[in-house]
Design a protein around this motif. Structure first.
Motif, PDB file in Angstrom:
ATOM      1  N   GLU A 195       0.751  -1.199   0.165  1.00 31.98           N
ATOM      2  CA  GLU A 195      -0.130   0.328  -0.149  1.00 31.98           C
ATOM      3  C   GLU A 195       0.897   1.256   0.136  1.00 31.98           C
ATOM      4  O   GLU A 195       0.531   2.240  -0.356  1.00 31.98           O
ATOM      5  N   PHE A 196       2.027   1.070   0.551  1.00 30.74           N
ATOM      6  CA  PHE A 196       2.890   2.422   0.501  1.00 30.74           C
ATOM      7  C   PHE A 196       3.570   2.346  -0.763  1.00 30.74           C
ATOM      8  O   PHE A 196       3.801   3.700  -1.478  1.00 30.74           O
ATOM      9  N   LEU A 197       3.604   1.292  -1.400  1.00 34.06           N
ATOM     10  CA  LEU A 197       4.439   1.407  -2.609  1.00 34.06           C
ATOM     11  C   LEU A 197       3.805   1.954  -3.830  1.00 34.06           C
ATOM     12  O   LEU A 197       4.255   2.923  -4.673  1.00 34.06           O
ATOM     13  N   SER A 198       2.204   1.695  -3.888  1.00 31.08           N
ATOM     14  CA  SER A 198       1.367   2.050  -5.106  1.00 31.08           C
ATOM     15  C   SER A 198       0.985   3.458  -4.660  1.00 31.08           C
ATOM     16  O   SER A 198       0.156   3.804  -3.757  1.00 31.08           O
ATOM     17  N   PRO A 199       1.059   4.291  -5.904  1.00 30.65           N
ATOM     18  CA  PRO A 199       0.297   5.503  -5.899  1.00 30.65           C
ATOM     19  C   PRO A 199      -1.181   5.407  -5.799  1.00 30.65           C
ATOM     20  O   PRO A 199      -1.807   6.369  -5.310  1.00 30.65           O
TER      21      PRO A 199
END
Ligand SMILES: Cc1cc2nc3c(=O)[nH]c(=O)nc-3n(C[C@H](O)[C@H](O)[C@H](O)COP(=O)(O)O)c2cc1C
Length: 363
Positions: free
Chosen positions: A193-197
């Motif tokens: 969830e942090f990785l994806s915009p």
């Protein structure tokens, strides 16, 4: 078989990473069992993991194990947030090792997909009265569909606490006798969830630019690597693409793999998807192998391929062609824990170090 492939590693060639040697390239992909109470392993886990170790796999990776109670996907998920979780795992890992397999574990935090019912109970978010709990995520954006709960957007203090939870869980994994650690950064859970915009719309140093979106995972990896011994392999599972416009993709995965390699990661486990609902995934035999191959070629980092690998020749080919160092199987190993022995026989390889002698009359 082309001449070039004859000398190449194959499915039954041992693999050494750091001080650990897998007897073959077949791994049990982590699979939630939703069968714990209070995060504790029990006889089910001993039989489930033990059977697959006895079935000949080189690596047996235990299910996504929560670093904190609120990081569980369901109330039945495994945990390593307290010292009491260690002891039942010691017994399981001793048995897995006795069968000649390397015991591994995946640790993670479910983020906005936490607090759900077990799949056989429908898998939807649980209300507080039904035992649900508030969820955490980089931004206050719900997953949607059967998981509509809006998560609490994490403060910096929340981020530090969860990273510390990863470190504590790692220390307990070591005490429990695991020899292979995988960080779960795939399938729409917290780290992904942090990785994806599409799920991270933060405006601080953990959101926005690529460098910021990968910060949570990189910092967590570095902190974990400091306490996970150098002699033991550290892997990370990512979703190589969200299969959605504007989301995480293969190009970003390649750049992330380079950073993870520098941070001391030994292998990237290449999965995909599950960040947002309703996405069309072109699933078919080996449909994620290309991600593994590309990342391995571009970065020189060892990789695992996973996803609809069911056929011995297909699995062998993946290793021979250098598309992955390890193949992970999930559902096929549920159907047949002895798949590795069957595959060895189908490919004309020795089963000497794989089939338990108690079962030798069967083969
Ligand atoms: C019952 C079940 C539980 C799973 N639990 C996890 C998990 O804990 N962590 C994870 O990263 N993937 C999990 N997965 C995904 C598998 O590890 C694997 O990536 C996926 O099933 C594709 O491989 P397959 O086609 O060989 O089944 C699970 C899959 C199944 C079927």
């Amino acid at each position: 078989m082309p001449a070039k492939s004859n000398n190449a590693p194959h499915l039954f060639q041992p693999l050494t990473i750091k001080s650990i040697t897998l007897r073959n390239r077949i791994g049990v992909s982590p699979m939630c069992q939703y069968s714990s109470e209070d995060g504790l392993a029990n006889d089910w886990h001993l039989v489930h993991l033990g059977a697959r170790a006895a079935g000949g796999a080189g690596l047996v990776i235990a299910e996504a194990t929560a670093v904190s109670p609120e990081g569980r996907i369901t109330p039945g998920c495994a945990g390593l947030w307290a010292d009491r979780h260690v002891e039942p795992l010691i017994r399981i890992n001793r048995f897995v090792r006795q069968q000649g397999a390397v015991p591994g574990i995946q640790i993670g935090h479910a983020g906005r997909k936490a607090s759900a019912a077990r799949p056989w109970d429908g898998g939807a978010h649980l209300e507080a009265e039904a035992g649900g709990w508030p969820t955490l995520a980089p931004s206050a954006l719900a997953f949607g569909a059967e998981l509509p709960m809006v998560p609490h957007a994490m403060s910096i203090a929340d981020i530090l606490r969860v990273q510390n939870d990863f470190v504590s869980a790692t220390q307990r994994a070591l005490l429990a006798g695991y020899e292979w650690l995988e960080l779960h950064s795939a399938h729409g859970y917290l780290s992904h969830e942090f990785l994806s915009p599409l799920s991270n719309q933060r405006t601080d140093s953990y959101g926005g630019a690529f460098e910021n979106r990968i910060r949570f995972l990189l910092e967590t990896t570095e902190a974990v690597r400091r306490v996970w011994p150098d002699r033991l392999p550290l892997a990370v599972r990512i979703s190589c693409t969200d299969w959605a416009p504007g989301g995480w993709d293969l190009e970003q995965s390649v750049e992330l793999a380079r950073r993870l390699k520098n941070a001391g990661v030994d292998l990237l486990d290449c999965s995909s998807g599950a960040l947002i609902p309703g996405v069309k995934i072109p699933a078919g035999p080996g449909f994620q192998v290309g991600f593994s191959e590309h990342i391995r070629r571009e970065t020189g980092l060892a990789t695992a391929a996973v996803g609809l690998i069911t056929d011995p020749a297909q699995a062998d080919q993946i290793v021979r062609l250098g598309q992955a160092d390890v193949v992970l199987l999930a559902r096929e190993l549920l159907r047949d824990p002895h798949w590795p022995v069957r595959a060895a026989r189908a490919l004309g390889q020795s089963t000497a170090d794989m089939a338990p002698r108690q079962y030798s009359r069967a083969w």
